[in-house]
Write an enzyme that holds these catalytic residues in place. Structure first.
Site, PDB file in Angstrom:
ATOM      1  N   TYR A  89     -63.086 -15.284 -26.175  1.00 47.37           N
ATOM      2  CA  TYR A  89     -62.954 -14.409 -27.353  1.00 47.37           C
ATOM      3  C   TYR A  89     -64.137 -14.686 -28.268  1.00 47.37           C
ATOM      4  O   TYR A  89     -65.238 -14.915 -27.801  1.00 47.37           O
ATOM      5  CB  TYR A  89     -61.592 -14.618 -28.026  1.00 47.37           C
ATOM      6  CG  TYR A  89     -61.209 -13.402 -28.848  1.00 47.37           C
ATOM      7  CD1 TYR A  89     -61.069 -12.153 -28.240  1.00 47.37           C
ATOM      8  CD2 TYR A  89     -61.020 -13.481 -30.216  1.00 47.37           C
ATOM      9  CE1 TYR A  89     -60.758 -11.026 -28.987  1.00 47.37           C
ATOM     10  CE2 TYR A  89     -60.699 -12.355 -30.959  1.00 47.37           C
ATOM     11  CZ  TYR A  89     -60.576 -11.127 -30.342  1.00 47.37           C
ATOM     12  OH  TYR A  89     -60.267 -10.017 -31.072  1.00 47.37           O
ATOM     13  N   ARG A 141     -64.884  -0.075 -34.276  1.00 50.12           N
ATOM     14  CA  ARG A 141     -65.446  -1.094 -35.160  1.00 50.12           C
ATOM     15  C   ARG A 141     -65.191  -2.464 -34.552  1.00 50.12           C
ATOM     16  O   ARG A 141     -64.260  -3.171 -34.911  1.00 50.12           O
ATOM     17  CB  ARG A 141     -64.824  -1.023 -36.554  1.00 50.12           C
ATOM     18  CG  ARG A 141     -65.602  -1.812 -37.617  1.00 50.12           C
ATOM     19  CD  ARG A 141     -64.694  -2.349 -38.695  1.00 50.12           C
ATOM     20  NE  ARG A 141     -63.714  -3.295 -38.138  1.00 50.12           N
ATOM     21  CZ  ARG A 141     -62.723  -3.829 -38.838  1.00 50.12           C
ATOM     22  NH1 ARG A 141     -62.525  -3.479 -40.079  1.00 50.12           N
ATOM     23  NH2 ARG A 141     -61.873  -4.686 -38.279  1.00 50.12           N
ATOM     24  N   LYS A 159     -58.119 -10.821 -26.294  1.00 47.71           N
ATOM     25  CA  LYS A 159     -57.013 -11.104 -27.206  1.00 47.71           C
ATOM     26  C   LYS A 159     -55.741 -11.427 -26.421  1.00 47.71           C
ATOM     27  O   LYS A 159     -55.012 -12.375 -26.733  1.00 47.71           O
ATOM     28  CB  LYS A 159     -56.768  -9.886 -28.094  1.00 47.71           C
ATOM     29  CG  LYS A 159     -56.051 -10.200 -29.381  1.00 47.71           C
ATOM     30  CD  LYS A 159     -57.051 -10.233 -30.522  1.00 47.71           C
ATOM     31  CE  LYS A 159     -56.425 -10.597 -31.817  1.00 47.71           C
ATOM     32  NZ  LYS A 159     -57.365 -10.517 -32.937  1.00 47.71           N
ATOM     33  N   GLU A 230     -56.088  -3.122 -33.048  1.00 49.08           N
ATOM     34  CA  GLU A 230     -57.254  -4.000 -33.221  1.00 49.08           C
ATOM     35  C   GLU A 230     -58.538  -3.196 -33.312  1.00 49.08           C
ATOM     36  O   GLU A 230     -58.786  -2.283 -32.513  1.00 49.08           O
ATOM     37  CB  GLU A 230     -57.342  -4.974 -32.025  1.00 49.08           C
ATOM     38  CG  GLU A 230     -58.455  -5.984 -32.123  1.00 49.08           C
ATOM     39  CD  GLU A 230     -58.107  -7.169 -33.016  1.00 49.08           C
ATOM     40  OE1 GLU A 230     -59.019  -7.924 -33.372  1.00 49.08           O
ATOM     41  OE2 GLU A 230     -56.917  -7.329 -33.355  1.00 49.08           O
ATOM     42  N   ASP A 231     -59.365  -3.545 -34.279  1.00 51.35           N
ATOM     43  CA  ASP A 231     -60.745  -3.049 -34.392  1.00 51.35           C
ATOM     44  C   ASP A 231     -60.861  -1.527 -34.428  1.00 51.35           C
ATOM     45  O   ASP A 231     -61.719  -0.933 -33.776  1.00 51.35           O
ATOM     46  CB  ASP A 231     -61.616  -3.628 -33.262  1.00 51.35           C
ATOM     47  CG  ASP A 231     -61.974  -5.085 -33.531  1.00 51.35           C
ATOM     48  OD1 ASP A 231     -61.626  -5.594 -34.611  1.00 51.35           O
ATOM     49  OD2 ASP A 231     -62.592  -5.721 -32.662  1.00 51.35           O
ATOM     50  N   ASP A 251     -53.692  -6.851 -36.396  1.00 46.58           N
ATOM     51  CA  ASP A 251     -54.170  -8.223 -36.591  1.00 46.58           C
ATOM     52  C   ASP A 251     -55.328  -8.277 -37.578  1.00 46.58           C
ATOM     53  O   ASP A 251     -55.471  -9.258 -38.310  1.00 46.58           O
ATOM     54  CB  ASP A 251     -54.578  -8.838 -35.253  1.00 46.58           C
ATOM     55  CG  ASP A 251     -54.930 -10.307 -35.392  1.00 46.58           C
ATOM     56  OD1 ASP A 251     -54.102 -11.056 -35.946  1.00 46.58           O
ATOM     57  OD2 ASP A 251     -56.034 -10.703 -34.985  1.00 46.58           O
ATOM     58  N   ASP A 252     -56.180  -7.248 -37.606  1.00 47.10           N
ATOM     59  CA  ASP A 252     -57.298  -7.245 -38.548  1.00 47.10           C
ATOM     60  C   ASP A 252     -56.804  -7.352 -39.984  1.00 47.10           C
ATOM     61  O   ASP A 252     -57.411  -8.038 -40.812  1.00 47.10           O
ATOM     62  CB  ASP A 252     -58.127  -5.958 -38.405  1.00 47.10           C
ATOM     63  CG  ASP A 252     -58.797  -5.841 -37.054  1.00 47.10           C
ATOM     64  OD1 ASP A 252     -59.344  -6.848 -36.591  1.00 47.10           O
ATOM     65  OD2 ASP A 252     -58.755  -4.749 -36.462  1.00 47.10           O
ATOM     66  N   ALA A 288     -59.964  -5.718 -43.819  1.00 48.99           N
ATOM     67  CA  ALA A 288     -59.609  -7.131 -43.665  1.00 48.99           C
ATOM     68  C   ALA A 288     -59.558  -7.815 -45.020  1.00 48.99           C
ATOM     69  O   ALA A 288     -58.618  -8.567 -45.320  1.00 48.99           O
ATOM     70  CB  ALA A 288     -60.600  -7.831 -42.751  1.00 48.99           C
ATOM     71  N   ASN A 395     -67.171 -12.952 -38.658  1.00 52.51           N
ATOM     72  CA  ASN A 395     -67.557 -13.266 -37.284  1.00 52.51           C
ATOM     73  C   ASN A 395     -68.637 -12.298 -36.823  1.00 52.51           C
ATOM     74  O   ASN A 395     -68.725 -11.189 -37.332  1.00 52.51           O
ATOM     75  CB  ASN A 395     -66.340 -13.127 -36.345  1.00 52.51           C
ATOM     76  CG  ASN A 395     -65.346 -14.259 -36.522  1.00 52.51           C
ATOM     77  OD1 ASN A 395     -65.721 -15.417 -36.513  1.00 52.51           O
ATOM     78  ND2 ASN A 395     -64.082 -13.916 -36.697  1.00 52.51           N
ATOM     79  N   ASN A 439     -59.020 -19.153 -37.897  1.00 60.03           N
ATOM     80  CA  ASN A 439     -59.045 -18.306 -36.705  1.00 60.03           C
ATOM     81  C   ASN A 439     -57.686 -17.622 -36.545  1.00 60.03           C
ATOM     82  O   ASN A 439     -56.647 -18.282 -36.573  1.00 60.03           O
ATOM     83  CB  ASN A 439     -59.355 -19.166 -35.475  1.00 60.03           C
ATOM     84  CG  ASN A 439     -59.709 -18.344 -34.264  1.00 60.03           C
ATOM     85  OD1 ASN A 439     -59.079 -17.331 -33.976  1.00 60.03           O
ATOM     86  ND2 ASN A 439     -60.708 -18.790 -33.512  1.00 60.03           N
TER      87      ASN A 439
END
Length: 566
Positions: A89, A141, A159, A230-231, A251-252, A288, A395, A439
């Site tokens: 990851y 993204r 993930k 996600e993303d 999760d973001d 985020a 990140n 994390n």
């Protein structure tokens, strides 16, 4: 297909299996004859990894291992999680996504294209396993890398590997899911090796209609499936549209908020400054950043502040400066909650200006602008605070707002530090200091596991908050004494159990759980039950050995052994 034509799956080509199991699995002769100890297998894997110099080469090796010998891959990952997690990851997955179409070798996950609209349910039938957990992205993204289209598939794949390694969700029960909705990345559209649809990104309305179909189809195929978003470039619409109807979370927004909140809870305690005296400057006002800030607002409220008092502890900075009501531009909806109205008409256009204005106790980075926490800013944080809280969370490492070394150097070792990417320890005045890493893998595996095991109908905010509270209590006495904000990552499976238990209890308190067997369980009973439900790759081959030998003995006792495969 007849029994004799059965094709063994990836978990059955394991060289630690006995000859009897190999005959039963019909892999006898397809792998070398030696029956190996698991430690010998791991020794070979580590040797092969060490021979590869670049992170992307290590990633590709591990990807091949996961697809050819799944239990061995997870034995390696669980035993060496601190070293393996950055390879499967962040940060390595960023390079993997950039090169996804160029390095493509084998199918991993499911791709749903916009051209499949109206037929999503039929495509889901192609997936051969029963699914409990899916991670879904549209690749718009990816980390701090922008719109990568279907090349973002590395994110769901990586993930879910962590869901399994860290929380024991069975590999076959996971589904990496890519929504191919086009891309605005011209370079990808002109790349002959790009494997996604060659079309511009669909409109927001078209995406919503397609997402509606996807969510309906997923829940009809696998009722109660846990969906993690996600993303997505704009993650709020999907979360707001589905979070009260389906079992899903982002999760973001929520995972990041939870893991940072856990670190903040511990940092605030160590800082000696009460909640009402905290002043937080956020560099980064995207999804985020706002998600993190809202989680901390809830914590401040639980510590006795009103919502208005808690919200007034935050100053958010974006590319145009301090987010204010009278800045003159139209604010994105998610920024309005934290927009300031007490700036007296003055606009603060840089992070440095905002920091001088606020004199914060907390400096939080979610901007993906590497090095923006300058030496000067870090020195000022140490001048104003006995224990300044410095959280550069972007990140990958190159995008981190500062390094751990700089934070230690310019605050003279006083910083309460957590980053999004890993940094090495630093020796300061003869003492070795360990960096905290906020994390998300500390929480999302446990959130997923707790949600699955409780059979929750939705993922409530109370469940997300409970994951943060549970993580903040997961440190050992030794870790607390050393000033750590987060537990040792090598204990991640134990940490995930603690987080999952917190989530399960919160689901029960909210009345959204459906697993009746665990209602009212005491903590020690619940912990034992949770652990019993976790996939353990170290015991998986032993379980199969027992089942096969028991079956052989049973059949032999009945005199029904026919064929050398037994």
């Amino acid at each position: 297909m007849s029994t004799s034509d059965r094709i063994p799956d990836a978990g059955e080509f394991d060289t630690s299996y006995s000859l009897a199991v190999r005959r039963y699995n019909r892999t006898y002769g397809l792998i070398p004859p030696a029956v190996e100890e698991q430690d010998i297998q791991l020794q070979r894997c580590l040797q092969q990894l060490a021979q590869k110099r670049e992170g992307i080469d290590k990633y590709l090796y591990l990807s091949g291992l996961r697809n050819s010998n799944v239990h061995l891959f997870y034995r390696l990952a669980t035993k060496h999680i601190k070293d393996i997690a950055p390879l499967i990851y962040t940060p390595t997955v960023g390079d993997a996504c950039l090169q996804w179409s160029h390095n493509y070798v084998q199918p991993e996950g499911l791709y749903l294209s916009y051209s499949d609209k109206g037929h999503v349910a039929s495509l889901l039938r192609n997936w051969p396993h029963y699914v409990e957990m899916t991670v879904v992205t549209d690749g718009s993204r990816i980390l701090g890398l922008g719109d990568l289209g279907i090349n973002g598939m590395g994110i769901p794949v990586g993930k879910l590997a962590l869901y399994t390694a860290c929380a024991g969700i069975r590999p076959k029960a996971t589904l990496p899911l890519m929504l191919d909705l086009g891309t605005g990345n011209k370079e990808l559209l002109e790349d002959p090796l790009y494997m996604g649809s060659r079309r511009e990104k669909v409109s927001a309305q078209e995406e919503q209609e397609f997402m509606d179909e996807v969510m309906i189809a997923l829940n009809e195929k696998w009722p109660g499936i846990v969906v993690q978003f996600e993303d997505f470039k704009n993650p709020f619409p999907a979360l707001e549209r589905y979070q009260h109807k389906y079992t899903c979370f982002n999760d973001d927004i929520q995972g990041t908020g939870s893991v940072v909140l856990a670190g903040i809870i511990n940092a605030v305690k160590k800082s000696g400054v009460p909640v009402k005296g905290q002043r937080a400057v956020f560099m980064g006002a995207g999804s985020a950043g706002v998600g993190v800030a809202k989680q901390i607002v809830e914590y401040f409220m639980r510590e006795g502040l009103t919502e208005d008092q808690a919200r007034e502890c935050f100053w958010l900075v974006d590319t145009k400066g301090l987010v204010t009501n009278d800045r003159g531009d139209k604010l994105a909806d998610h920024k309005i909650y934290f927009s300031r109205n007490d700036n007296g008409g003055k606009q603060y256009k840089t992070l440095a200006e905002v920091v001088d204005y606020v004199k914060p106790t907390i400096l939080m980075g979610l901007s993906t602008i590497g090095g923006i926490f300058s030496p000067d800013l870090l020195k000022k944080m140490a001048e104003w605070n006995k224990r300044p809280i410095i959280f550069p969370l972007s990140n990958p490492s190159a995008n981190s707002e500062c390094t751990f070394e700089d934070a230690v150097k310019y605050t003279k070792g006083t910083a309460l530090f957590a980053s999004g990417s890993p940094f090495p320890p630093v020796t300061y005045e003869g003492k070795t200091l360990q960096p905290g890493q906020g994390n998300n893998m500390y929480v999302f595996p446990g959130i997923g596991l707790g949600t699955i095991l409780s059979k929750a109908t939705v993922v409530t905010q109370s469940m997300i908050y409970a994951s943060a509270e549970a993580l903040s209590t997961a440190l050992t006495p030794s870790e607390t004494a050393q000033g750590w904000l987060y537990p040792e990552i090598g204990r991640i499976r134990d940490v995930s159990v603690i987080v999952a238990m917190g989530v399960i209890k919160a689901a029960e308190a909210a009345g959204v759980d459906r697993e009746t067997r665990i209602k009212g369980m005491k903590d020690d009973e619940l912990e034992k039950w949770v652990r019993s439900k976790m996939y353990d790759p170290h015991e998986e081959t032993q379980r199969v050995e027992k089942e096969v030998h028991s079956f052989i003995e049973d059949v032999a006792g009945k005199g029904q052994v026919h064929g050398s495969h037994l």
